[in-house]
Design a protein around this motif. Sequence first.
Motif, mmCIF file in Angstrom:
data_model
loop_
_atom_site.group_PDB
_atom_site.id
_atom_site.type_symbol
_atom_site.label_atom_id
_atom_site.label_comp_id
_atom_site.label_asym_id
_atom_site.label_seq_id
_atom_site.Cartn_x
_atom_site.Cartn_y
_atom_site.Cartn_z
ATOM 1 N N SER A 195 1.906 24.302 13.039
ATOM 2 C CA SER A 195 2.672 23.118 13.449
ATOM 3 C C SER A 195 3.388 22.538 12.236
ATOM 4 O O SER A 195 3.438 21.325 12.061
ATOM 5 C CB SER A 195 1.750 22.075 14.076
ATOM 6 N N GLY A 196 3.940 23.417 11.399
ATOM 7 C CA GLY A 196 4.548 22.986 10.155
ATOM 8 C C GLY A 196 5.935 22.402 10.298
ATOM 9 O O GLY A 196 6.605 22.545 11.326
ATOM 10 N N GLY A 197 6.383 21.751 9.239
ATOM 11 C CA GLY A 197 7.719 21.185 9.208
ATOM 12 C C GLY A 197 8.636 21.977 8.300
ATOM 13 O O GLY A 197 8.215 22.884 7.574
ATOM 14 N N PHE A 198 9.926 21.632 8.365
ATOM 15 C CA PHE A 198 10.928 22.149 7.441
ATOM 16 C C PHE A 198 11.421 20.942 6.664
ATOM 17 O O PHE A 198 11.958 19.991 7.238
ATOM 18 C CB PHE A 198 12.067 22.816 8.216
ATOM 19 N N TYR A 199 11.190 20.947 5.347
ATOM 20 C CA TYR A 199 11.408 19.767 4.523
ATOM 21 C C TYR A 199 12.611 19.945 3.600
ATOM 22 O O TYR A 199 13.065 21.059 3.341
ATOM 23 C CB TYR A 199 10.177 19.514 3.642
ATOM 24 N N ARG A 200 13.062 18.805 3.081
ATOM 25 C CA ARG A 200 13.978 18.849 1.944
ATOM 26 C C ARG A 200 13.615 17.715 0.989
ATOM 27 O O ARG A 200 13.188 16.633 1.413
ATOM 28 C CB ARG A 200 15.443 18.768 2.378
ATOM 29 N N PHE A 201 13.765 18.012 -0.281
ATOM 30 C CA PHE A 201 13.493 17.034 -1.326
ATOM 31 C C PHE A 201 14.808 16.645 -1.977
ATOM 32 O O PHE A 201 15.608 17.504 -2.362
ATOM 33 C CB PHE A 201 12.552 17.620 -2.374
ATOM 34 N N VAL A 202 15.034 15.327 -2.094
ATOM 35 C CA VAL A 202 16.254 14.799 -2.693
ATOM 36 C C VAL A 202 15.883 14.178 -4.039
ATOM 37 O O VAL A 202 15.330 13.070 -4.093
ATOM 38 C CB VAL A 202 16.910 13.742 -1.788
ATOM 39 N N PRO A 203 16.128 14.864 -5.157
ATOM 40 C CA PRO A 203 15.752 14.310 -6.466
ATOM 41 C C PRO A 203 16.531 13.035 -6.782
ATOM 42 O O PRO A 203 17.709 12.909 -6.425
ATOM 43 C CB PRO A 203 16.123 15.431 -7.445
ATOM 44 N N TRP A 226 17.443 14.148 9.146
ATOM 45 C CA TRP A 226 16.453 14.202 8.077
ATOM 46 C C TRP A 226 15.823 12.825 7.949
ATOM 47 O O TRP A 226 16.511 11.833 7.747
ATOM 48 C CB TRP A 226 17.101 14.619 6.773
ATOM 49 N N VAL A 227 14.502 12.785 8.050
ATOM 50 C CA VAL A 227 13.767 11.520 8.056
ATOM 51 C C VAL A 227 12.801 11.504 6.873
ATOM 52 O O VAL A 227 12.109 12.490 6.596
ATOM 53 C CB VAL A 227 12.989 11.346 9.374
ATOM 54 N N THR A 228 12.759 10.385 6.179
ATOM 55 C CA THR A 228 11.877 10.254 5.017
ATOM 56 C C THR A 228 10.407 10.319 5.427
ATOM 57 O O THR A 228 9.994 9.670 6.397
ATOM 58 C CB THR A 228 12.155 8.927 4.297
ATOM 59 N N VAL A 229 9.642 11.121 4.702
ATOM 60 C CA VAL A 229 8.194 11.188 4.897
ATOM 61 C C VAL A 229 7.591 9.982 4.183
ATOM 62 O O VAL A 229 7.747 9.843 2.959
ATOM 63 C CB VAL A 229 7.622 12.497 4.316
ATOM 64 N N PRO A 230 6.905 9.089 4.914
ATOM 65 C CA PRO A 230 6.417 7.852 4.289
ATOM 66 C C PRO A 230 5.469 8.077 3.116
ATOM 67 O O PRO A 230 5.527 7.356 2.120
ATOM 68 C CB PRO A 230 5.705 7.135 5.452
ATOM 69 N N ASP A 231 4.580 9.078 3.243
ATOM 70 C CA ASP A 231 3.577 9.293 2.198
ATOM 71 C C ASP A 231 3.546 10.775 1.810
ATOM 72 O O ASP A 231 2.770 11.556 2.365
ATOM 73 C CB ASP A 231 2.203 8.856 2.701
ATOM 74 N N PRO A 232 4.369 11.191 0.851
ATOM 75 C CA PRO A 232 4.409 12.604 0.444
ATOM 76 C C PRO A 232 3.077 13.124 -0.089
ATOM 77 O O PRO A 232 2.858 14.338 -0.126
ATOM 78 C CB PRO A 232 5.476 12.623 -0.662
ATOM 79 N N ASP A 233 2.167 12.206 -0.465
ATOM 80 C CA ASP A 233 0.863 12.616 -0.969
ATOM 81 C C ASP A 233 0.013 13.267 0.119
ATOM 82 O O ASP A 233 -0.947 13.986 -0.175
ATOM 83 C CB ASP A 233 0.133 11.404 -1.549
ATOM 84 N N GLY A 234 0.363 13.026 1.387
ATOM 85 C CA GLY A 234 -0.301 13.698 2.496
ATOM 86 C C GLY A 234 -1.738 13.318 2.745
ATOM 87 O O GLY A 234 -2.468 14.044 3.433
ATOM 88 N N SER A 235 -2.184 12.182 2.223
ATOM 89 C CA SER A 235 -3.562 11.768 2.414
ATOM 90 C C SER A 235 -3.622 10.262 2.665
ATOM 91 O O SER A 235 -3.008 9.484 1.922
ATOM 92 C CB SER A 235 -4.398 12.113 1.172
ATOM 93 N N PRO A 236 -4.302 9.826 3.721
ATOM 94 C CA PRO A 236 -5.162 10.627 4.603
ATOM 95 C C PRO A 236 -4.405 11.380 5.711
ATOM 96 O O PRO A 236 -4.978 12.273 6.320
ATOM 97 C CB PRO A 236 -6.091 9.584 5.212
ATOM 98 N N THR A 237 -3.139 11.018 5.975
ATOM 99 C CA THR A 237 -2.386 11.667 7.045
ATOM 100 C C THR A 237 -1.484 12.745 6.460
ATOM 101 O O THR A 237 -0.688 12.469 5.556
ATOM 102 C CB THR A 237 -1.523 10.629 7.814
ATOM 103 N N ARG A 238 -1.608 13.967 6.963
ATOM 104 C CA ARG A 238 -0.820 15.066 6.443
ATOM 105 C C ARG A 238 0.670 14.824 6.696
ATOM 106 O O ARG A 238 1.056 14.189 7.678
ATOM 107 C CB ARG A 238 -1.262 16.388 7.071
ATOM 108 N N THR A 239 1.498 15.349 5.809
ATOM 109 C CA THR A 239 2.948 15.091 5.885
ATOM 110 C C THR A 239 3.528 15.500 7.236
ATOM 111 O O THR A 239 4.428 14.836 7.758
ATOM 112 C CB THR A 239 3.678 15.838 4.762
ATOM 113 N N ARG A 240 3.028 16.579 7.832
ATOM 114 C CA ARG A 240 3.586 17.076 9.096
ATOM 115 C C ARG A 240 3.218 16.211 10.287
ATOM 116 O O ARG A 240 3.710 16.442 11.394
ATOM 117 C CB ARG A 240 3.131 18.520 9.339
ATOM 118 N N ARG A 241 2.362 15.219 10.060
ATOM 119 C CA ARG A 241 1.927 14.341 11.153
ATOM 120 C C ARG A 241 2.434 12.915 10.986
ATOM 121 O O ARG A 241 2.024 12.015 11.705
ATOM 122 C CB ARG A 241 0.397 14.331 11.235
#
Length: 384
Positions: A195-203, A226-241
């Motif tokens: 159930s993975g995502g396709f990401y992009r990083f904008v430096p 393209w929507v910003t991932v609120p918490d790229p650290d992925g913890s406690p909620t994984r980035t794909r969720r």
Amino acid sequence: MDRRTFLRAAVIGTSTSVAFSFSVAPQALAFPAQTGPSPYGGLGAADANGLMLPSGFTSRVLARSTQTVPGTSYTWHGAPDGGACFADGTGWIYVSNSELSSGTGGASALRFNSSGSVTGAYRILSGTTRNCSGGATPWGTWLSGEETDLGYIWETDPTGATAAVRRPALGRFSHEAAAVDPDRRVIYLTEDETSGGFYRFVPTTWGNLSAGTLQVLRESGSTLSWVTVPDPDGSPTRTRRQVSGMKVFNGGEGCYYRNGTCFFTTKGDNRVWAYNAVNNTIAIAYDDGLTSNPPLTGVDNITAAAVGDLYVAEDGGNMEICIITPNDIVAPFLRVTGQSGSELCGVAFNPAGNRLYFSSQRGTSGSSSGGITYEVTGPFRTSL
């Protein structure tokens, strides 16, 4: 409506006439690619290295896991995986990841002179876990991804002169490949999850990956955003969720960007996708269920030749690297025999485009200690 017809209609319905071309070539009108004859002809009998190649091509073994690289004092790493080539004066460097677990992964490099002889081998990343694939940057570094829960991207120096740097801003998830889009100044990232995502990083600053914004592709009807991932650290909620409506991809693998299009693979459904960054649309470039007698299964690492041909390695299947041409023909380019317990990975061309590198991760033994890294040389085409 059967699956083949439905998916074909779905592709057409996205109104994505994406071109395979990396220079000037016809627009691709026949997505998904169909089985057909290779521009290099059929495969010959297996050579002394167990490779079946087209006429005019030859192979050599460069390195074997747990053994000293010939001409050097360096012991080649186990479980070789994703790789890329970098110019190095009049020669070049081939970088290879190590998909070993529990902090024993990392990456190594082979250095070549202008005649293609190996002149050195060395470690460029140590102490990391399951370094699967990655991507080369325009500023000459190799991005090595950890394929583990909450894995990192590591930015490494192919020459080995500078220590590798962890890049947490690119998110913590099961990283596979990375592909740099210098036109939009972003980096695309795939995730090896069902159930993975396709990401992009904008430096924040182009060429500096210490800070920036991680985004994920979302689909609403026929609209992509393209929507910003609120918490790229992925913890406690994984980035794909974290982002509602995220477009789900089944087991993201290799990706490769060229001239407005990022091609990436998903192993769960044996597909090659084409994301058109110019028009912000996506299409299925290959699906083994949408072609008769599909030669390509277990899709994994991907690269491309300057002429526009894609080369896709198999994890499983019948151990082939297949070619997908700008005319949407898919065919075997080579086959590795006697290694059914392995997978092919690390496909990359040298800067001149006349040598192809790849690895069999577990070789004839089926063990991570049996990996083999190869070079294939021959008349790779330079025009269509």
